[in-house]
Scaffold this motif. Sequence first.
Motif, PDB file in Angstrom:
ATOM      1  N   UNK A 287       0.850  -1.192   0.000  1.00  0.00           N
ATOM      2  CA  UNK A 287       0.000   0.000   0.000  1.00  0.00           C
ATOM      3  C   UNK A 287       0.884   1.240   0.000  1.00  0.00           C
ATOM      4  N   UNK A 288       0.786   2.031  -1.071  1.00  0.00           N
ATOM      5  CA  UNK A 288       1.585   3.250  -1.136  1.00  0.00           C
ATOM      6  C   UNK A 288       1.115   4.291  -0.139  1.00  0.00           C
ATOM      7  N   UNK A 289      -0.143   4.222   0.277  1.00  0.00           N
ATOM      8  CA  UNK A 289      -0.619   5.147   1.306  1.00  0.00           C
ATOM      9  C   UNK A 289       0.072   4.868   2.640  1.00  0.00           C
ATOM     10  N   UNK A 290       0.278   3.579   2.952  1.00  0.00           N
ATOM     11  CA  UNK A 290       0.993   3.248   4.187  1.00  0.00           C
ATOM     12  C   UNK A 290       2.453   3.684   4.096  1.00  0.00           C
ATOM     13  N   UNK A 291       3.046   3.523   2.921  1.00  0.00           N
ATOM     14  CA  UNK A 291       4.430   3.972   2.730  1.00  0.00           C
ATOM     15  C   UNK A 291       4.512   5.483   2.933  1.00  0.00           C
ATOM     16  N   UNK A 292       3.585   6.217   2.324  1.00  0.00           N
ATOM     17  CA  UNK A 292       3.604   7.674   2.437  1.00  0.00           C
ATOM     18  C   UNK A 292       3.408   8.120   3.873  1.00  0.00           C
ATOM     19  N   UNK A 293       2.514   7.445   4.613  1.00  0.00           N
ATOM     20  CA  UNK A 293       2.290   7.810   6.011  1.00  0.00           C
ATOM     21  C   UNK A 293       3.573   7.624   6.823  1.00  0.00           C
ATOM     22  N   UNK A 294       4.307   6.545   6.559  1.00  0.00           N
ATOM     23  CA  UNK A 294       5.560   6.317   7.276  1.00  0.00           C
ATOM     24  C   UNK A 294       6.597   7.376   6.921  1.00  0.00           C
ATOM     25  N   UNK A 295       6.681   7.721   5.628  1.00  0.00           N
ATOM     26  CA  UNK A 295       7.656   8.724   5.185  1.00  0.00           C
ATOM     27  C   UNK A 295       7.346  10.084   5.797  1.00  0.00           C
ATOM     28  N   UNK A 296       6.079  10.424   5.843  1.00  0.00           N
ATOM     29  CA  UNK A 296       5.710  11.743   6.363  1.00  0.00           C
ATOM     30  C   UNK A 296       5.911  11.867   7.866  1.00  0.00           C
ATOM     31  N   UNK A 338      14.325   4.294   3.619  1.00  0.00           N
ATOM     32  CA  UNK A 338      14.224   2.836   3.497  1.00  0.00           C
ATOM     33  C   UNK A 338      14.232   2.167   4.870  1.00  0.00           C
ATOM     34  N   UNK A 339      15.018   2.688   5.792  1.00  0.00           N
ATOM     35  CA  UNK A 339      15.038   2.129   7.143  1.00  0.00           C
ATOM     36  C   UNK A 339      13.685   2.315   7.839  1.00  0.00           C
ATOM     37  N   UNK A 340      13.143   3.517   7.733  1.00  0.00           N
ATOM     38  CA  UNK A 340      11.870   3.815   8.406  1.00  0.00           C
ATOM     39  C   UNK A 340      10.734   3.005   7.793  1.00  0.00           C
ATOM     40  N   UNK A 341      10.639   2.991   6.472  1.00  0.00           N
ATOM     41  CA  UNK A 341       9.556   2.269   5.810  1.00  0.00           C
ATOM     42  C   UNK A 341       9.701   0.764   6.029  1.00  0.00           C
ATOM     43  N   UNK A 342      10.922   0.254   5.973  1.00  0.00           N
ATOM     44  CA  UNK A 342      11.128  -1.169   6.205  1.00  0.00           C
ATOM     45  C   UNK A 342      10.644  -1.594   7.577  1.00  0.00           C
ATOM     46  N   UNK A 343      10.897  -0.762   8.594  1.00  0.00           N
ATOM     47  CA  UNK A 343      10.467  -1.083   9.953  1.00  0.00           C
ATOM     48  C   UNK A 343       8.956  -0.958  10.124  1.00  0.00           C
ATOM     49  N   UNK A 344       8.366   0.033   9.444  1.00  0.00           N
ATOM     50  CA  UNK A 344       6.934   0.307   9.642  1.00  0.00           C
ATOM     51  C   UNK A 344       6.030  -0.547   8.765  1.00  0.00           C
ATOM     52  N   UNK A 345       6.462  -0.814   7.515  1.00  0.00           N
ATOM     53  CA  UNK A 345       5.584  -1.470   6.547  1.00  0.00           C
ATOM     54  C   UNK A 345       6.121  -2.827   6.100  1.00  0.00           C
ATOM     55  N   UNK A 346       7.444  -2.985   6.092  1.00  0.00           N
ATOM     56  CA  UNK A 346       8.044  -4.230   5.641  1.00  0.00           C
ATOM     57  C   UNK A 346       9.071  -3.994   4.556  1.00  0.00           C
ATOM     58  N   UNK A 347      10.015  -4.900   4.432  1.00  0.00           N
ATOM     59  CA  UNK A 347      11.118  -4.731   3.483  1.00  0.00           C
ATOM     60  C   UNK A 347      10.662  -4.548   2.042  1.00  0.00           C
ATOM     61  N   UNK A 349       8.300  -2.972   0.893  1.00  0.00           N
ATOM     62  CA  UNK A 349       7.714  -1.644   0.693  1.00  0.00           C
ATOM     63  C   UNK A 349       8.753  -0.540   0.614  1.00  0.00           C
ATOM     64  N   UNK A 350      10.034  -0.868   0.839  1.00  0.00           N
ATOM     65  CA  UNK A 350      11.053   0.179   0.876  1.00  0.00           C
ATOM     66  C   UNK A 350      11.177   0.867  -0.485  1.00  0.00           C
ATOM     67  N   UNK A 351      11.081   2.214  -0.523  1.00  0.00           N
ATOM     68  CA  UNK A 351      11.174   2.948  -1.794  1.00  0.00           C
ATOM     69  C   UNK A 351      12.527   2.758  -2.479  1.00  0.00           C
ATOM     70  N   UNK A 352      12.501   2.861  -3.800  1.00  0.00           N
ATOM     71  CA  UNK A 352      13.725   2.689  -4.587  1.00  0.00           C
ATOM     72  C   UNK A 352      14.462   4.002  -4.798  1.00  0.00           C
ATOM     73  N   UNK A 353      13.736   5.124  -4.715  1.00  0.00           N
ATOM     74  CA  UNK A 353      14.355   6.413  -5.025  1.00  0.00           C
ATOM     75  C   UNK A 353      13.813   7.501  -4.107  1.00  0.00           C
ATOM     76  N   UNK A 354      14.631   8.524  -3.903  1.00  0.00           N
ATOM     77  CA  UNK A 354      14.181   9.806  -3.365  1.00  0.00           C
ATOM     78  C   UNK A 354      14.461  10.844  -4.446  1.00  0.00           C
TER      79      UNK A 354
END
Length: 386
Positions: A287-296, A338-347, A349-354
């Motif tokens: 879920x990209x919404x979950x990824x975005x919530x973790x990033x924000x 990637x560290x934050x998203x991996x911990x919150x959503x799972x490996x 889900x880690x983004x490939x780029x910033x």
Amino acid sequence: MRLEPPASEDPRDVLRALRAAVLGAGPAVALGGSDLPNEVPPGTAAVVTTSGSTGVPKSVVLSRNALISSAYATAARIGEGSWLLAVPATYVAGVQVMVRALLADHEPAVVAGPFRPEPFAAAALGMASHADGVSVPRFTSLVPAQLQRLLDAAEHDDAVAQALRSFEAILIGGQALAPAVSERAEAAGARIVRTYGSSETSGGCVYDGVPLEGVGMAIVDGEVRLSGPTLADGYLGDPERTASVFPTDADGTRWYRTGDGGEIRDGVLHVTGRLDNVIVSGGVNVSLDRVEAAVRGIPGLESAVVVPILDADWGQGSAVVVPGIAASRERALLTEVRDVVGAAVGAPARPARVVAIEELPTLSSGKPDRASLRRALGEGGPKPRD
């Protein structure tokens, strides 16, 4: 019943048209659409056409009863008073600001032109605080990006800070509000109410997770559904979509299928994100919404937007678009993200780029233009539903 556009998209012209449509016998108001039929169902007050962030146009038919029910339910929850219009008049949030003001018999204050903190503060502080010796509470409605700009300005502009504190309630809708921004607002003395809804529900109908009076909530197959007197009549000229999105259950209750995932805990709605905003990365649904919530949740990334991209190894991946940072920071931020998203959503889900960007493209509603970002980075993600 006749359907006519306002004389222009100027908020004052829209207000005059809505006054006639909602309080009088005037024609229904066409907002945001073109090439619409001249006739609409009896009782229609407005037809709001919007494509949102998906790029799929839809013309939502809103009755007088739905708009009035929504406005009265809002007053019952947060109070009645004067309103400041700071969102586009042709969007449902702007329509409801004006309808609430009309029903309260207070002419709304208006911030015209591109949104800037200084004119907003001037308009807010210029609103009458008393009428006939009685205090008049002030209200406004904003999207998260506007709130963040005001909070940034308030750090060095006392007038903006005072304006934020002057409102009895500031409704925040259109997209999820990052927890860090909510905390900043509280620290600044701004009284924030998070709203959830859409054009199909006459605007926000769930406040801080709790439905307004008369509004029902249910979760069916993981999808949030809403019912009640604020529901739109459907989509103009599209009976098939109307039947699909507004089903009636065995008990005769009519529901709106939001397309959002969520759950209800102790009577409070928790929205988890769009059901169609999911990618498959290495065979795993993300879920990209979950990824975005973790990033924000990362300090300094409260305005970041996560979009899908193509990935040579995993099929689909995601990129984090961050406004206002130097390109030289991309690599270091990617490691943190990637560290934050991996911990919150799972490996997976880690983004490939910033991706650093000077300024996010936005729709006229103030929301990020996700379709534009997807095109810029290469269409690699879920396709929007009709």
